[in-house]
Design a protein around this motif. Sequence first.
Motif, PDB file in Angstrom:
ATOM      1  N   LYS A  27       0.977  -1.261   0.033  1.00  0.00           N
ATOM      2  CA  LYS A  27       0.051  -0.206   0.066  1.00  0.00           C
ATOM      3  C   LYS A  27       0.756   1.191   0.127  1.00  0.00           C
ATOM      4  O   LYS A  27       1.065   1.740   1.126  1.00  0.00           O
ATOM      5  N   TYR A  51      -1.222   4.515  -6.354  1.00  0.00           N
ATOM      6  CA  TYR A  51      -2.446   5.217  -6.465  1.00  0.00           C
ATOM      7  C   TYR A  51      -2.062   6.354  -7.575  1.00  0.00           C
ATOM      8  O   TYR A  51      -2.905   6.661  -8.287  1.00  0.00           O
ATOM      9  N   GLU A  75      -7.923  -6.045  -9.915  1.00  0.00           N
ATOM     10  CA  GLU A  75      -8.810  -5.486  -8.739  1.00  0.00           C
ATOM     11  C   GLU A  75      -9.035  -4.041  -9.231  1.00  0.00           C
ATOM     12  O   GLU A  75      -8.907  -3.695 -10.426  1.00  0.00           O
ATOM     13  N   THR A 111     -11.032  -6.543   3.792  1.00  0.00           N
ATOM     14  CA  THR A 111     -12.319  -6.735   3.517  1.00  0.00           C
ATOM     15  C   THR A 111     -12.521  -7.944   2.768  1.00  0.00           C
ATOM     16  O   THR A 111     -13.351  -8.771   2.811  1.00  0.00           O
ATOM     17  N   THR A 168     -12.263  -1.442   2.255  1.00  0.00           N
ATOM     18  CA  THR A 168     -12.683  -0.571   3.730  1.00  0.00           C
ATOM     19  C   THR A 168     -13.423   0.728   3.501  1.00  0.00           C
ATOM     20  O   THR A 168     -14.628   0.829   4.063  1.00  0.00           O
TER      21      THR A 168
HETATM   22  C1  PLP Z   1      -5.635  -1.336  -4.324  1.00  0.00           C
HETATM   23  C2  PLP Z   1      -6.738  -1.614  -3.378  1.00  0.00           C
HETATM   24  N1  PLP Z   1      -7.111  -2.921  -3.448  1.00  0.00           N
HETATM   25  C3  PLP Z   1      -7.891  -3.269  -2.440  1.00  0.00           C
HETATM   26  C4  PLP Z   1      -8.130  -2.737  -1.312  1.00  0.00           C
HETATM   27  C5  PLP Z   1      -9.037  -2.998  -0.290  1.00  0.00           C
HETATM   28  O1  PLP Z   1      -8.349  -3.456   1.177  1.00  0.00           O
HETATM   29  P1  PLP Z   1      -8.992  -3.406   2.237  1.00  0.00           P
HETATM   30  O2  PLP Z   1     -10.041  -4.269   2.265  1.00  0.00           O
HETATM   31  O3  PLP Z   1      -8.117  -3.798   3.158  1.00  0.00           O
HETATM   32  O4  PLP Z   1      -9.578  -2.085   2.603  1.00  0.00           O
HETATM   33  C6  PLP Z   1      -7.662  -1.210  -1.201  1.00  0.00           C
HETATM   34  C7  PLP Z   1      -7.901  -0.497   0.049  1.00  0.00           C
HETATM   35  O5  PLP Z   1      -6.947  -0.586   0.994  1.00  0.00           O
HETATM   36  C8  PLP Z   1      -6.713  -0.643  -2.200  1.00  0.00           C
HETATM   37  O6  PLP Z   1      -6.187   0.296  -1.996  1.00  0.00           O
END
Ligand code: PLP
Length: 389
Positions: free
Chosen positions: A229, A234, A265, A293, A335
């Motif tokens: 992350k 992003y 995704e 999630t 999230t």
């Molecule tokens: C690129 C990406 N994929 C998937 C998710 C979903 O992750 P989470 O369920 O932990 O928020 C997020 C958010 O954090 C994200 O930024």
Amino acid sequence: MLPNNSCKVYLSGAMQLTCAYQVKSVISRQNKRVLKMMSEISSAVKNAIENFIVPKDVGFGTLISPVMIEANFKDNQWSDLQILPYGDITIPPTAKVFHYAQEIFEGLKAYKSPNGEALLFRPEQNAKRFNYSAKRMAMPETPEEMFLTACKTITMLSKRFIPEASGSSLYIRPFMFATEATLGIKPSSEFKFMVLASPSGSYFKAGGLNVFIERSAIRACPGGVGTAKTGGNYAASLLSSTKAIDHGCQQTLWLDAINHQKIEEMSGMNFMCIKNNKIITPELTDTILSGITRASVIELAKTEGYEVIERTIEIDELIDGVKSGEITEAFACGTAAIITPIEKFIEENGISYELPKLDTPISLKLRSHLLDIQEGRKEGPAGWSQIVD
Ligand SMILES: Cc1ncc(COP(=O)(O)O)c(C=O)c1O
């Protein structure tokens, strides 16, 4: 110096609390520590909290709680955590984060329970992913205890600002960035860890999502940083997001970097669809962020008796399935999104593929179940919803 299994918390330079880290009892002891901190915060922080007014319509991520927490990494060790009033920070223009993007972040939520308690959802999973991202980006890990104490403290300090409407929450943003003030391309030796919080409503407006099928740009490639992350992922998605908006879409659907066929995704959430009553989601690879999630939905869906399959889904399979009616639902999970159904997929040439409108979609049943746990109306698996009171 903080050993890996303990942390200290400074209260605006005034008092310290030292604690040993033991997995089993950590939640209640952390809560006690947070309560003690609450009673001893500086008058500047107290004033900031007392004078903070929450408007009726909070939006998502725009209103920021008037406090923040920080710690600094230098000489191979973390400083103590500090609680400060929210405000600007001073960083030299040469700080490596501005040039080489050595930065990671997390996103988690605190919900308001029917009894008025603040509930965090699986925060230790965020702590673990934060450290996974840190490793990938050649950054120091944060002791899990330090990460969790910071998240719980900001939750307690911001508790009054947590919106009550279902789907609203306090969005918590821990992040870390390189502060060493030199221009050489090498890992920074100094970092700042911070936690902010934002009283927030729903991420998406009511109704289903329109999703843009991105067939040329890519988000992540094998061997890259797609599973971390980190801000660069992003930044890489933003140009496509402007194309998505031009096509009336709120999200981009990313395909694999090699053949542009496998669904990966979306820019800030994972992808699932329902084919012949089975829930299908792309299996995790080294280009997909492992969503908390996503993992929670898979577990919940299985307990509700659904078959969940983690496997490759090609874009052609998705389109054919939507056209033939075999794929009845698709949804985003994350999230921010919680679970948000997808209404249609749109190609760059304007062709769209629309999902049917169902009376009782599985995605919305799963969303209710998940939110019931997150908002404290139903008991979930042990440790998922944690009271910070
Ligand atoms: C690129 C990406 N994929 C998937 C998710 C979903 O992750 P989470 O369920 O932990 O928020 C997020 C958010 O954090 C994200 O930024």
